[in-house]
Structure formats: C-alpha cells, structure tokens
Scaffold this motif. Sequence first.
Motif, PDB file in Angstrom:
ATOM      1  N   LEU A   1       0.870  -1.125  -0.039  1.00  5.64           N
ATOM      2  CA  LEU A   1      -0.045   0.118  -0.043  1.00  5.64           C
ATOM      3  C   LEU A   1       1.029   1.043  -0.040  1.00  5.64           C
ATOM      4  CD1 LEU A   1      -3.079  -0.593   2.348  1.00  5.64           C
ATOM      5  CD2 LEU A   1      -3.242  -0.089  -0.030  1.00  5.64           C
ATOM      6  N   ASP A   2       2.060   1.379   0.276  1.00  6.13           N
ATOM      7  CA  ASP A   2       2.871   2.479   0.390  1.00  6.13           C
ATOM      8  C   ASP A   2       2.940   3.173  -0.894  1.00  6.13           C
ATOM      9  OD1 ASP A   2       4.583   4.140   1.234  1.00  6.13           O
ATOM     10  OD2 ASP A   2       6.552   2.792   1.531  1.00  6.13           O
ATOM     11  N   GLY A   3       2.560   4.517  -0.681  1.00  4.15           N
ATOM     12  CA  GLY A   3       2.584   5.177  -1.969  1.00  4.15           C
ATOM     13  C   GLY A   3       1.106   5.424  -2.710  1.00  4.15           C
ATOM     14  N   SER A   4       0.171   4.452  -2.546  1.00  4.75           N
ATOM     15  CA  SER A   4      -1.021   4.507  -3.273  1.00  4.75           C
ATOM     16  C   SER A   4      -1.759   5.299  -2.473  1.00  4.75           C
ATOM     17  CB  SER A   4      -1.524   2.903  -3.125  1.00  4.75           C
ATOM     18  OG  SER A   4      -1.613   2.341  -2.012  1.00  4.75           O
ATOM     19  N   ARG A   5      -2.804   5.509  -3.087  1.00  6.01           N
ATOM     20  CA  ARG A   5      -3.864   6.332  -2.654  1.00  6.01           C
ATOM     21  C   ARG A   5      -5.330   5.461  -2.150  1.00  6.01           C
ATOM     22  NH1 ARG A   5      -4.820  11.259  -3.772  1.00  6.01           N
ATOM     23  NH2 ARG A   5      -6.984  11.051  -3.704  1.00  6.01           N
ATOM     24  N   VAL A   6      -5.495   5.975  -0.896  1.00 10.06           N
ATOM     25  CA  VAL A   6      -6.311   5.110  -0.285  1.00 10.06           C
ATOM     26  C   VAL A   6      -7.634   6.085   0.330  1.00 10.06           C
ATOM     27  CG1 VAL A   6      -4.801   3.521   0.529  1.00 10.06           C
ATOM     28  CG2 VAL A   6      -5.160   5.610   1.892  1.00 10.06           C
ATOM     29  N   ARG A   7      -8.619   5.595   0.865  1.00 14.27           N
ATOM     30  CA  ARG A   7      -9.680   6.267   1.533  1.00 14.27           C
ATOM     31  C   ARG A   7      -9.678   5.729   2.865  1.00 14.27           C
ATOM     32  NH1 ARG A   7     -14.757   8.304   0.269  1.00 14.27           N
ATOM     33  NH2 ARG A   7     -14.662   7.861  -2.152  1.00 14.27           N
ATOM     34  N   LEU A   8      -9.886   6.625   3.928  1.00 20.84           N
ATOM     35  CA  LEU A   8      -9.854   6.434   5.212  1.00 20.84           C
ATOM     36  C   LEU A   8     -11.228   6.430   5.752  1.00 20.84           C
ATOM     37  CD1 LEU A   8      -6.736   8.288   6.597  1.00 20.84           C
ATOM     38  CD2 LEU A   8      -6.854   5.865   5.445  1.00 20.84           C
ATOM     39  N   VAL A   9     -11.668   5.431   6.566  1.00 26.21           N
ATOM     40  CA  VAL A   9     -13.122   5.534   6.828  1.00 26.21           C
ATOM     41  C   VAL A   9     -13.219   5.436   8.442  1.00 26.21           C
ATOM     42  CG1 VAL A   9     -15.416   4.788   6.681  1.00 26.21           C
ATOM     43  CG2 VAL A   9     -13.850   4.611   4.706  1.00 26.21           C
ATOM     44  N   TRP A  10     -13.636   6.198   9.198  1.00 21.17           N
ATOM     45  CA  TRP A  10     -14.400   5.871  10.539  1.00 21.17           C
ATOM     46  C   TRP A  10     -15.680   6.386  10.999  1.00 21.17           C
ATOM     47  CZ3 TRP A  10     -11.052   9.554   8.778  1.00 21.17           C
ATOM     48  CH2 TRP A  10     -11.262  11.059   9.053  1.00 21.17           C
ATOM     49  N   ARG A  11     -16.160   5.701  12.209  1.00 19.53           N
ATOM     50  CA  ARG A  11     -17.379   6.260  12.630  1.00 19.53           C
ATOM     51  C   ARG A  11     -17.374   7.453  13.314  1.00 19.53           C
ATOM     52  NH1 ARG A  11     -20.528   1.527  13.685  1.00 19.53           N
ATOM     53  NH2 ARG A  11     -21.464   2.749  15.549  1.00 19.53           N
ATOM     54  N   ASP A  12     -18.460   8.247  13.101  1.00 22.34           N
ATOM     55  CA  ASP A  12     -18.583   9.566  13.209  1.00 22.34           C
ATOM     56  C   ASP A  12     -17.939   9.861  14.695  1.00 22.34           C
ATOM     57  OD1 ASP A  12     -19.557  10.205  10.779  1.00 22.34           O
ATOM     58  OD2 ASP A  12     -21.651  10.392  11.216  1.00 22.34           O
ATOM     59  N   GLU A  13     -18.481   9.005  15.460  1.00 18.69           N
ATOM     60  CA  GLU A  13     -18.423   9.388  16.918  1.00 18.69           C
ATOM     61  C   GLU A  13     -16.876   9.073  17.388  1.00 18.69           C
ATOM     62  OE1 GLU A  13     -20.315   6.517  15.908  1.00 18.69           O
ATOM     63  OE2 GLU A  13     -19.951   4.896  17.312  1.00 18.69           O
ATOM     64  N   HIS A  14     -16.109   8.460  16.637  1.00 22.84           N
ATOM     65  CA  HIS A  14     -14.755   8.453  16.826  1.00 22.84           C
ATOM     66  C   HIS A  14     -13.669   9.582  16.654  1.00 22.84           C
ATOM     67  CE1 HIS A  14     -15.161   3.726  16.742  1.00 22.84           C
ATOM     68  NE2 HIS A  14     -15.517   4.218  18.052  1.00 22.84           N
ATOM     69  N   SER A  15     -14.537  10.247  15.800  1.00 23.66           N
ATOM     70  CA  SER A  15     -13.771  11.800  15.838  1.00 23.66           C
ATOM     71  C   SER A  15     -14.484  12.788  16.813  1.00 23.66           C
ATOM     72  CB  SER A  15     -13.429  12.315  14.460  1.00 23.66           C
ATOM     73  OG  SER A  15     -14.761  12.355  13.875  1.00 23.66           O
ATOM     74  N   PHE A  16     -13.604  13.394  17.681  1.00 27.31           N
ATOM     75  CA  PHE A  16     -14.263  14.227  18.666  1.00 27.31           C
ATOM     76  C   PHE A  16     -13.636  15.455  18.990  1.00 27.31           C
ATOM     77  CE2 PHE A  16     -12.230  10.664  20.360  1.00 27.31           C
ATOM     78  CZ  PHE A  16     -11.285  11.420  21.084  1.00 27.31           C
ATOM     79  N   ARG A  17     -14.070  16.571  19.075  1.00 26.04           N
ATOM     80  CA  ARG A  17     -13.474  17.882  19.461  1.00 26.04           C
ATOM     81  C   ARG A  17     -12.860  17.611  20.714  1.00 26.04           C
ATOM     82  NH1 ARG A  17     -16.372  23.311  17.751  1.00 26.04           N
ATOM     83  NH2 ARG A  17     -14.386  24.778  18.411  1.00 26.04           N
TER      84      ARG A  17
END
Lengths: 365, 310
Positions: A344-360
């Motif tokens: 995967l090194d150097g390739s383009r990817v999509r990162l996905v996470w559940r909304d509640e896992h990113s918090f202010r």
Amino acid sequence: MSPNQAPSLAVQDPAGERAGRDAEPAVRLRALRKAFGPVTAVDGVDLDIAQGEFFSMLGPSGSGKTTVLRMIAGFELPTSGTVELAGRDVSTLAPFQRDVNTVFQDYALFPHMNVLANVEYGLRVKRVPRAQRRERALEALRTVRLEDFAGRKPSQLSGGQRQRVALARALVNRPRVLLLDEPLGALDLKLRQAMQVELKQIQREVGITFVFVTHDQDEALTMSDRIAVFNNGAIEQVGSPVEVYERPASAFVAGFVGTSNLLSGPAAEQVIGRRGIYSIRPEKIRIDADLAVPAQAGETSATGAVTSVVYAGATVRYEVSLDAGGQLSVVRPNEGPAADALRLDGSRVRLVWRDEHSFRVAAGS
Amino acid sequence: MTTTTTPPTPPTPPAPAPPRRARTLDTASSFLHRTPRLRLGLLLSAPMLWLGLAYLGALAALFVTAFWHTNTFTGEIVREWTLDNFVTLFTNDVYRTITVRTIGIAALVTLVDAVLAFPMAFAMAKFCSPRAQRILVIAIMTPLWASYLVKAYSWRIMLSGNGVVDWLLAPFGVDSPGYGLTATVLTLAYLWLPYMILPIYAGLERLPDSLVDASGDLGAPPWRTFRSVVLPLTFPAIVAGSIFTFSLSLGDYISVRIVGGANQMLGNVVYDNIGAANNLPFAATVATVPVVIMLGYLAVVRRTGALDNL
C-alpha cells in the motif's frame, strides 16, 4: 478486635468507625499549590480519591504529579491549599503523623537491615509487640511471595524482589492510603508487566486505596480505576481509563494518552464539516484501497496518499497524507498477508471511521 | 549488475619517515603499551620507594632503636638488645599516668569533635544548596591553611585571665577553664575538627534522602530516624573521622605545652628524651606506644567498614 491484631492485611476496623469514614474520600486535595522559589510545580489541584480506589496520576516528568504525591505523604508542605485524609486536614503534619505509606521509586530499603527487619520497621516504631510484629511481617512477605527471603539483605535481592519488599514494608502498616511513586520504573518490560498484574491483584485483596504515580500511559490504563492526567502542574482530565482514552478532554490528553492524531483548521472543516480541533485514535480508522466505495451513514471518510508503512509485527502503522491537508496515522492489526500491507505504500486510499470516533478537543498545550 | 568488487586502490605514496627521535619515542611507548606490568612498575616505583624507605624504614628504625640503650656516662647509643626501656615504661607510674592521660585526651577530643561535627555536616549535606556547600567546605578547610602554632597560641590568648573566653562566660557566672587538660582538649578539638566534619559530610552526602523520607513515612519521629537509620549508616564515616582526630591527638605535644599548664602527654616524653635527656632509645620506646594503640584501634574499626570511608 483492635486494628493491630487483625490477622489479614486488609483494613479491618470497627464497623462504626468505618461507616463514618466511608462518607469521606480517602484523599481530598483543595486548591493545592506548591512553589519552589520562582518555579510553580503544582498550580491549583483539586482532587477527590475514593476509598479503595486504584487511582493513577499520569503525566510527563515535571508535570507535578510526584510533587502532589509528596505533599500527600508529607515530604513537602503545600505553599497553599489543603490535603485531607479521610476528612482530616493533615496539610501541616509531618510524614510520621500521617496514616499513609509510600513505595519509593528507588525502593529506599534500609541497606543495614535484612528483609524482615525492613518490613518490621514501621511496626517496631509503633511499638507493636515482638511476636505480633514478626507474624504480621511474615504475613506481608507471604503476600508478596518473599517469605523465604526474610533473612536476606536488600543488596542480595533482584530489582523485582526489592520492589516487592518495599511493597510489603508499606502494606504491613495497613495504611489508609498507599502511595506509589513510579514503583515499576526501574524494572524491565516483562517484569514490569508481571508486577502490574500482581500489584492490581494485591490492591484488590487488601482493599487499600492506591495512589499510583506513573508516566507510562499503558500502565495507567491497564491498572487504574481512575486516572488524573497532569500537565504543567495542573490536572487536565480526571476519569476512567475508557473516558480518558476514548474521550480525551484536551489535545494534550489525546496526545499523551495514546497517539496524537489531530485534525484542525481547514482540514477539519473539509473532512468533518466543522471548525475546531478533532482527535481520532489511529486504530479506529479503516483503510480502503477502493476509492469508489461511498461512505455509509454514520461514517466519516477522507481520501489521501500513504506516505509510509511501518511494519511492527502485531500491527502495521500507515501514515496518510490527506487531500484536505493534514496527516493521519492509522494502525491496523496485521491480519492479512504482510506483503499486501506493505504494497500500500505510496498508493491512494480512502480512510473511513465512525462519526463518534472523531471528537472535538480543547486546544490546550 | 554482475559484480560488486571494488576497483583496485591506487598505491599510496610512501609516507615521509618521521624524525629519528620521534621514532624512538614511538617504539618505547608502544613497547610500554604491550607490557602493562612494566608500565605499572615504572609508574609505582617512585611512590613505592618513598613509602618503603622514608616511611616503613623510619618506622622500623624506630622500633629497632627502642631495644637499644644509652651509655649513662658518655650518652652514646649502645647497640645491644635489651628490654630495659619497656620495663621502665610499664613499671613506672609516671609513664602509665601519662599514657592513660594521653588516651583519655585523644578519646575526649574525638568525642567532642564527633558531637560538634555531625550537626554541621548534616546541615551541609541535607539542607544547603550546592553553592552554599562548596563555600562551607572551603570555610571549614581554611583554618588548615593557617599555622598550627598561631592557632594554638590564639587559644592561649583566648583562654587567658580576662581573655575572650572569660568575657563570654562571665554572664553565666563561669570562669575560663584556664590552662590545663580542659584547655588542651578544647584546643585539640578545634585543631582537628575539619578532619571530622569532612568524612561525615561525605558519608551523609552518600546517604539517599529517600531513606530518611522512608523512615518518617513508616512512622518514625525524627529522633528515631536519626538513631535507627542515619546514625548506623553514617557510623563508618564517623569512625573514619575519628581515626584522624584520635591519632593526631595521640601524637600531639605542642598544644599541651602551650595551653596545658604543667601537664604532659606521651609526645612530651618523647621530645624531652630526644632533647634534654639525650636518650634516643627510650624516646623510641615511648613513641611505639601511640603506634601500637593506633594499630589496635585500626584493627577494631576495620570491621565497621570505616577504612572504606577514608
């Protein structure tokens, strides 16, 4: 039965006294401040530690956690503020007048006494009769599985054994609160992990309040009922390991407990849709090599390029540079073929996470 | 890619030969480098010669002389073996009294110094900033740079009638002790105090603060901590200091002449027999007494580990 004659190490007091004390926290700190000349080591700490709790004070060196511990023990007197033990103000009392015991970072075993004499010391000072104190000391040594070493001098013991003697020497007095100042810091990793389990087990057995100072976040997370995270002489957050890890109150806590993975400025606005500083734990993020798959409801996603892949055995860490700006670390279990991960090194990817896992989080330092 | 061999390096031009002298030196030092025993022997030869001849040789000569005697008419030394000197020393009440007095003075001086030095050393080691510690160490050593005679005479002046000591003690209704054994002990204690403070200070410096904390933490009041932890762990350092104060006092004969009134110590007997009495063998006999006492003392204190504290 007087407390001195109780056969086990557990605190056994007449029921009435116990009930009266239970209403009060074991340790209560109010507006605690300590200045050494121009340097303020502890700046306004308020804290309640409940009876029987395993409480950790976590922070980098110089954050004031050890100074707070030393003020609870009485080695340092507060510049201002109060220290209460079970409801009694002890702010100005000397260490020998306080019902707490300490396990020191360097163990501080008396080199001229053997193991038994070290453990007996506190009882001898309190004039507990000889036979009784011998029995209690041996009992304490049994608790830490060192009864066969009673006749040895501290210099003849390994680091882990000295550590356990120090623990027995403190526990034998059945203090209301046991203070531990980075007690595992000098041990190697395997021994430290074994001692973590053992310490936690002993704490559950004896039911004494433990106040544990450490700079090791893993140690604090695995052992504690609650954690106070210290920074610059003040407490940034108090909470259970889950609260502190999953919902850090500030950018500092997010970075110190676990890996810092922050999104801020325009990147946050573009990915999350709001302004502010957001934290995401690296292991909560999923990596998708297929850019076309749309994010599902309740999920946040961002695209980017993998800039490095670090193989760490059980896990693989990816650094991803987002198209929206900023950088995120992603940690995945090493479940598939390792070669796929490395590819995967150097390739383009999509990162996905559940909304509640990113918090202010609050900005903080 | 077929090969990874490095291309042959061009031959280096021969380095210019070093000058002859440097080459000889190089040869010598590389020879010494290869023979560590010879190197050690050469380095130690001068101090060993000094120790062997000047020190042990002198002691041996002293010991041998103690078994000779002098011709009472001519005053010349007769080199015949005899125990007469020792018989005189042990049977004569005067010498016995002087020996006991000398040991008593040395013991008292040691005690006074230990009592004065400990709090001083403790304050330095545990309460002073590193800067204050350096200044205090220098302040303690300063008197050692002044002449012994000047210091002894200054005590004579202070102890004289209407002197400083009289004046200081007057408000308490006490007189100066005057010249005598008390004055001797005071003066010697003053003279040797630095030799007691410095080893105790070093011993306390090595005592971890956490041990003192731990003792208090386990419920011991300060006095108990001192008795059970600080004192046992610094005792070897105190004994190390006592070796100095005790042996220096044992051999002293000047202070007692200046402030001791008519009292004599072993050193005075030695001095008088070398000078006025012209009896070198008897002087040697008397001089072996402090040496033997010190050897006995060292043998006893060796077990405390004090000798590792010197």
